[in-house]
Design an enzyme around this catalytic site. Structure first.
Site, PDB file in Angstrom:
ATOM      1  N   ARG A   1       0.848  -1.375   0.280  1.00  0.00           N
ATOM      2  CA  ARG A   1       0.289  -0.120  -0.337  1.00  0.00           C
ATOM      3  C   ARG A   1       0.908   1.582  -0.236  1.00  0.00           C
ATOM      4  NH1 ARG A   1      -3.016  -3.912  -0.233  1.00  0.00           N
ATOM      5  NH2 ARG A   1      -4.582  -4.541   0.368  1.00  0.00           N
TER       6      ARG A   1
ATOM      7  N   SER B   1     -10.561  -0.108   3.812  1.00  0.00           N
ATOM      8  CA  SER B   1      -9.787   0.296   4.650  1.00  0.00           C
ATOM      9  C   SER B   1      -8.847   1.729   5.582  1.00  0.00           C
ATOM     10  CB  SER B   1      -8.869  -0.697   4.324  1.00  0.00           C
ATOM     11  OG  SER B   1      -9.530  -1.855   3.824  1.00  0.00           O
TER      12      SER B   1
ATOM     13  N   GLU C   1      -4.152   4.078   6.443  1.00  0.00           N
ATOM     14  CA  GLU C   1      -4.111   4.346   5.066  1.00  0.00           C
ATOM     15  C   GLU C   1      -4.295   5.383   4.567  1.00  0.00           C
ATOM     16  OE1 GLU C   1      -5.010   0.232   2.655  1.00  0.00           O
ATOM     17  OE2 GLU C   1      -5.663   0.873   1.387  1.00  0.00           O
TER      18      GLU C   1
HETATM   19  P1  FAD Z   1      -7.774   9.664  -4.416  1.00  0.00           P
HETATM   20  O1  FAD Z   1      -8.579   9.028  -3.430  1.00  0.00           O
HETATM   21  O2  FAD Z   1      -8.345  10.427  -5.596  1.00  0.00           O
HETATM   22  O3  FAD Z   1      -6.834   9.921  -3.638  1.00  0.00           O
HETATM   23  C1  FAD Z   1      -5.668   9.135  -3.204  1.00  0.00           C
HETATM   24  C2  FAD Z   1      -4.653   9.549  -3.139  1.00  0.00           C
HETATM   25  O4  FAD Z   1      -3.583   9.672  -4.499  1.00  0.00           O
HETATM   26  C3  FAD Z   1      -4.648  11.085  -2.891  1.00  0.00           C
HETATM   27  O5  FAD Z   1      -3.135  11.841  -1.661  1.00  0.00           O
HETATM   28  C4  FAD Z   1      -4.378  12.163  -3.969  1.00  0.00           C
HETATM   29  O6  FAD Z   1      -3.889  13.058  -3.608  1.00  0.00           O
HETATM   30  C5  FAD Z   1      -2.761  11.153  -4.711  1.00  0.00           C
HETATM   31  N1  FAD Z   1      -3.491  11.143  -6.263  1.00  0.00           N
HETATM   32  C6  FAD Z   1      -4.857  10.681  -6.507  1.00  0.00           C
HETATM   33  N2  FAD Z   1      -4.941  10.391  -8.608  1.00  0.00           N
HETATM   34  C7  FAD Z   1      -3.714  10.792  -8.444  1.00  0.00           C
HETATM   35  C8  FAD Z   1      -2.646  11.671  -9.680  1.00  0.00           C
HETATM   36  N3  FAD Z   1      -3.315  11.598 -10.679  1.00  0.00           N
HETATM   37  N4  FAD Z   1      -1.454  12.402  -9.890  1.00  0.00           N
HETATM   38  C9  FAD Z   1      -1.097  12.089  -8.251  1.00  0.00           C
HETATM   39  N5  FAD Z   1      -1.662  12.258  -7.215  1.00  0.00           N
HETATM   40  C10 FAD Z   1      -2.843  11.588  -7.248  1.00  0.00           C
HETATM   41  N6  FAD Z   1      -7.386   0.329  -2.792  1.00  0.00           N
HETATM   42  C11 FAD Z   1      -7.277  -1.009  -2.322  1.00  0.00           C
HETATM   43  O7  FAD Z   1      -5.905  -0.767  -2.621  1.00  0.00           O
HETATM   44  N7  FAD Z   1      -7.527  -2.181  -1.956  1.00  0.00           N
HETATM   45  C12 FAD Z   1      -8.800  -1.984  -2.093  1.00  0.00           C
HETATM   46  O8  FAD Z   1      -9.429  -3.714  -2.482  1.00  0.00           O
HETATM   47  C13 FAD Z   1      -9.898  -1.062  -2.003  1.00  0.00           C
HETATM   48  N8  FAD Z   1     -10.854  -1.411  -1.824  1.00  0.00           N
HETATM   49  C14 FAD Z   1     -11.687  -0.029  -1.589  1.00  0.00           C
HETATM   50  C15 FAD Z   1     -12.954  -0.149  -1.437  1.00  0.00           C
HETATM   51  C16 FAD Z   1     -13.998   0.902  -1.062  1.00  0.00           C
HETATM   52  C17 FAD Z   1     -15.509   0.725  -0.736  1.00  0.00           C
HETATM   53  C18 FAD Z   1     -13.677   2.011  -0.852  1.00  0.00           C
HETATM   54  C19 FAD Z   1     -14.339   2.720  -0.122  1.00  0.00           C
HETATM   55  C20 FAD Z   1     -11.656   2.529  -0.946  1.00  0.00           C
HETATM   56  C21 FAD Z   1     -11.349   0.980  -1.181  1.00  0.00           C
HETATM   57  N9  FAD Z   1     -10.150   1.173  -1.459  1.00  0.00           N
HETATM   58  C22 FAD Z   1      -8.494  -0.011  -1.864  1.00  0.00           C
HETATM   59  C23 FAD Z   1      -9.064   2.663  -1.618  1.00  0.00           C
HETATM   60  C24 FAD Z   1      -9.060   3.580  -3.188  1.00  0.00           C
HETATM   61  O9  FAD Z   1     -10.296   2.880  -3.788  1.00  0.00           O
HETATM   62  C25 FAD Z   1      -8.267   3.586  -3.730  1.00  0.00           C
HETATM   63  O10 FAD Z   1      -6.930   3.812  -2.257  1.00  0.00           O
HETATM   64  C26 FAD Z   1      -7.807   3.855  -5.258  1.00  0.00           C
HETATM   65  O11 FAD Z   1      -7.131   3.741  -5.881  1.00  0.00           O
HETATM   66  C27 FAD Z   1      -7.939   5.431  -4.754  1.00  0.00           C
HETATM   67  O12 FAD Z   1      -8.623   6.277  -5.912  1.00  0.00           O
HETATM   68  P2  FAD Z   1      -9.366   7.808  -6.473  1.00  0.00           P
HETATM   69  O13 FAD Z   1      -9.195   8.199  -6.960  1.00  0.00           O
HETATM   70  O14 FAD Z   1      -9.615   7.920  -5.508  1.00  0.00           O
HETATM   71  O15 FAD Z   1      -7.686   8.164  -5.441  1.00  0.00           O
HETATM   72  P1  NAP Z   2     -10.344 -10.707   4.502  1.00  0.00           P
HETATM   73  O1  NAP Z   2     -10.204 -11.738   3.378  1.00  0.00           O
HETATM   74  O2  NAP Z   2     -11.351 -10.986   5.722  1.00  0.00           O
HETATM   75  O3  NAP Z   2      -8.766 -10.861   4.985  1.00  0.00           O
HETATM   76  C1  NAP Z   2      -7.633 -10.238   6.211  1.00  0.00           C
HETATM   77  C2  NAP Z   2      -7.143  -9.466   5.773  1.00  0.00           C
HETATM   78  O4  NAP Z   2      -5.849 -10.612   6.210  1.00  0.00           O
HETATM   79  C3  NAP Z   2      -6.374  -9.630   4.472  1.00  0.00           C
HETATM   80  O5  NAP Z   2      -7.243  -7.892   5.015  1.00  0.00           O
HETATM   81  C4  NAP Z   2      -5.340  -9.463   3.744  1.00  0.00           C
HETATM   82  O6  NAP Z   2      -4.255  -8.687   3.983  1.00  0.00           O
HETATM   83  C5  NAP Z   2      -4.919 -11.152   5.096  1.00  0.00           C
HETATM   84  N1  NAP Z   2      -5.435 -12.004   3.938  1.00  0.00           N
HETATM   85  C6  NAP Z   2      -6.083 -12.433   4.202  1.00  0.00           C
HETATM   86  N2  NAP Z   2      -5.608 -13.937   3.268  1.00  0.00           N
HETATM   87  C7  NAP Z   2      -4.315 -13.910   2.914  1.00  0.00           C
HETATM   88  C8  NAP Z   2      -3.495 -14.871   2.302  1.00  0.00           C
HETATM   89  N3  NAP Z   2      -4.004 -15.945   1.772  1.00  0.00           N
HETATM   90  N4  NAP Z   2      -2.461 -13.975   2.049  1.00  0.00           N
HETATM   91  C9  NAP Z   2      -2.396 -13.369   2.801  1.00  0.00           C
HETATM   92  N5  NAP Z   2      -2.628 -12.503   3.533  1.00  0.00           N
HETATM   93  C10 NAP Z   2      -4.215 -12.371   3.717  1.00  0.00           C
HETATM   94  O7  NAP Z   2     -10.378  -9.501   3.867  1.00  0.00           O
HETATM   95  P2  NAP Z   2     -11.306  -8.045   3.366  1.00  0.00           P
HETATM   96  O8  NAP Z   2     -11.599  -7.594   4.302  1.00  0.00           O
HETATM   97  O9  NAP Z   2     -12.192  -9.056   3.018  1.00  0.00           O
HETATM   98  O10 NAP Z   2     -10.844  -7.205   2.015  1.00  0.00           O
HETATM   99  C11 NAP Z   2     -10.562  -8.850   0.742  1.00  0.00           C
HETATM  100  C12 NAP Z   2      -9.096  -8.092   0.136  1.00  0.00           C
HETATM  101  O11 NAP Z   2      -9.370  -7.115  -0.598  1.00  0.00           O
HETATM  102  C13 NAP Z   2      -8.120  -7.970   1.234  1.00  0.00           C
HETATM  103  O12 NAP Z   2      -7.023  -7.947   0.040  1.00  0.00           O
HETATM  104  C14 NAP Z   2      -7.943  -5.906   0.828  1.00  0.00           C
HETATM  105  O13 NAP Z   2      -7.314  -5.479   1.253  1.00  0.00           O
HETATM  106  C15 NAP Z   2      -8.822  -5.418   0.218  1.00  0.00           C
HETATM  107  N6  NAP Z   2      -9.539  -4.160   0.790  1.00  0.00           N
HETATM  108  C16 NAP Z   2      -8.415  -3.532   1.080  1.00  0.00           C
HETATM  109  C17 NAP Z   2      -9.592  -2.466   0.800  1.00  0.00           C
HETATM  110  C18 NAP Z   2      -9.081  -1.023   1.223  1.00  0.00           C
HETATM  111  O14 NAP Z   2      -9.148   0.396   1.094  1.00  0.00           O
HETATM  112  N7  NAP Z   2      -7.787  -1.542   1.050  1.00  0.00           N
HETATM  113  C19 NAP Z   2     -10.880  -2.535   1.433  1.00  0.00           C
HETATM  114  C20 NAP Z   2     -11.183  -3.361   1.161  1.00  0.00           C
HETATM  115  C21 NAP Z   2     -10.875  -4.470   0.298  1.00  0.00           C
HETATM  116  P3  NAP Z   2      -4.110  -8.013   2.974  1.00  0.00           P
HETATM  117  O15 NAP Z   2      -4.754  -6.389   3.016  1.00  0.00           O
HETATM  118  O16 NAP Z   2      -2.691  -7.883   2.520  1.00  0.00           O
HETATM  119  O17 NAP Z   2      -4.568  -8.734   1.776  1.00  0.00           O
END
Ligand code: FAD
Ligand code: NAP
Length: 339
Positions: free
Chosen positions: A165, A239, A335
């Site tokens: 991340r 998250s 995050e």
């Molecule tokens: P923004 O929120 O608009 O920006 C995020 C950051 O990036 C800010 O710091 C901004 O300044 C910067 N930024 C954005 N665009 C640019 C650009 N073009 N140039 C320079 N800087 C920029 N994330 C995950 O990794 N995995 C997931 O599974 C995941 N699940 C999510 C589920 C939900 C329901 C929600 C709401 C969010 C989730 N996220 C997840 C987080 C989010 O979707 C990601 O981080 C996504 O990439 C953000 O994109 P955005 O365009 O909305 O960025």
């Molecule tokens: P989950 O399946 O309940 O698992 C909980 C956490 O354990 C995950 O976040 C994952 O880490 C870790 N994990 C589970 N299985 C794993 C494996 N086989 N090997 C290594 N790590 C494992 O998670 P969840 O909340 O439903 O989310 C599912 C996936 O979507 C995850 O990858 C999560 O990161 C992603 N997600 C991200 C966001 C966001 O905003 N960043 C929001 C929703 C979901 P990891 O996070 O490293 O995968």
């Protein structure tokens, strides 16, 4: 010619739904627009903010100066053979729509990243990841505009220093670039990754034993829709905290006290512990605090029940950090980008 709005309500520009007003806001549709916006900001000595879909942001304060919203579109095949394809994608393209368009054309590798909100340009910022896949696995390079010089610069995969991340754009190059285009290398040969627990179980329930990438995408969409709050209904930014990786010795000690504690061994000899589990153990899961709370199905997601302010959500995150630290001795890291 760019169109700069004054005192723009950010309601439709982010997913947490907290009140926020941008002093000035401009949507950019081309590299020329970005350069014009940078020139305007420099002439007026304005602070700069850059957003895509606003799905990873919490506004505690109104953004001062000029807020640039990236709307650069376009998907171009730049190289192709029988087994692989390289695509250059405008940073303002919607990530999930890009995933679906790739699946339709038979380009594979990002199906596990289905339904992640936001734009293509923000994806490298934190090396988006889910269900065992991160974009660094398919990322070739990106082109970003240097805010100081207005020049386009290229960053290879190595130069982005992708981590869990994170990337160079969240560390040493923070706030220095506007990502304009991202180039991906995808496979034309289906090769699914269903090792992540919940996927194979869901495919089984769907009655699928030899899944295609399209099936994997459907399974991921199904899982996500069943446990993650839809930001259109309940404000959130996914998250709120990262999953912490802790020393093996601390993990073993905690395992004695909490035999149920989940953990995943990491290549750097640490153990990744799901932050959601830690938060749940501290009693926060499903708990409502004023207008905010930790989601009932996923403790790691903090939500806005309607009228929360950025400060209310931030204060809840502080309380959660403290209680996890006190109970487990683990420091959680946010995050979500707090403005
Ligand atoms: P923004 O929120 O608009 O920006 C995020 C950051 O990036 C800010 O710091 C901004 O300044 C910067 N930024 C954005 N665009 C640019 C650009 N073009 N140039 C320079 N800087 C920029 N994330 C995950 O990794 N995995 C997931 O599974 C995941 N699940 C999510 C589920 C939900 C329901 C929600 C709401 C969010 C989730 N996220 C997840 C987080 C989010 O979707 C990601 O981080 C996504 O990439 C953000 O994109 P955005 O365009 O909305 O960025
Ligand atoms: P989950 O399946 O309940 O698992 C909980 C956490 O354990 C995950 O976040 C994952 O880490 C870790 N994990 C589970 N299985 C794993 C494996 N086989 N090997 C290594 N790590 C494992 O998670 P969840 O909340 O439903 O989310 C599912 C996936 O979507 C995850 O990858 C999560 O990161 C992603 N997600 C991200 C966001 C966001 O905003 N960043 C929001 C929703 C979901 P990891 O996070 O490293 O995968």
């Amino acid at each position: 010619m760019i169109d700069i709005k004054q005192n723009a309500d950010l309601k439709n520009y982010h997913t947490f739904g907290v009140p926020a007003i941008a002093e000035q806001l401009v949507e950019v549709h081309s590299i020329e627009d970005i350069r014009e916006a940078l020139k305007y900001a420099s002439e007026h000595k304005l602070e700069l903010h850059v957003f895509g879909g606003g799905s990873n942001i919490l506004f505690r304060n109104n953004p001062n100066g000029l807020t640039i919203v990236n709307k650069l579109t376009g998907i171009e095949v730049i190289k192709e053979n029988n087994s692989e394809v390289e695509l250059t994608v405008g940073a303002g393209e919607i990530w999930h729509e890009f995933v679906l368009s790739c699946l339709e054309k038979g380009y594979y590798g990002i199906e596990n990243l289905s339904l992640i909100p936001g734009t293509v340009g923000a994806a490298p910022m934190q090396n988006i990841g889910a269900y065992g896949v991160e974009i660094k696995e398919v990322f070739k390079y990106l082109d970003a505009i240097n805010k100081e010089t207005g020049e386009l610069e290229r960053f290879s995969n190595e130069e982005c220093h992708f981590g869990y991340r994170t990337s160079v754009f969240k560390t040493t190059q923070r706030d220095k670039y506007i990502i304009a285009k991202v180039t991906f290398k995808l496979s034309k040969i289906p090769n699914v990754n269903i090792s992540y627990g919940a996927i194979s179980g869901t495919l089984e329930k769907m009655g699928i034993d030899s899944p295609t990438p399209q099936d994997v995408s459907k399974a991921v969409i199904k899982i996500r829709s069943s446990k993650l709050p839809d930001p259109k209904q309940i404000g959130n930014a996914g998250s709120f905290f990262k999953n912490p990786s802790i020393e093996k010795a601390l993990y073993s000690k905690l395992k004695e006290e909490y035999p149920e504690i989940p953990g995943y061994d990491q290549p750097d000899n640490t153990v990744k512990v799901p932050a959601g589990w830690l938060i749940e153990q501290c009693g926060w899961k499903g708990k409502k605090v004023g207008n905010t709370g930790s989601h009932k199905d996923q403790a790691l997601v903090l939500v806005n029940y309607g009228n929360a302010t950025g400060d209310e959500i931030f204060n809840l995150s502080e309380d959660i950090l403290i209680s996890v630290k006190n109970k487990f001795g683990i420091n959680l890291e946010r995050e979500v980008n707090v403005i």
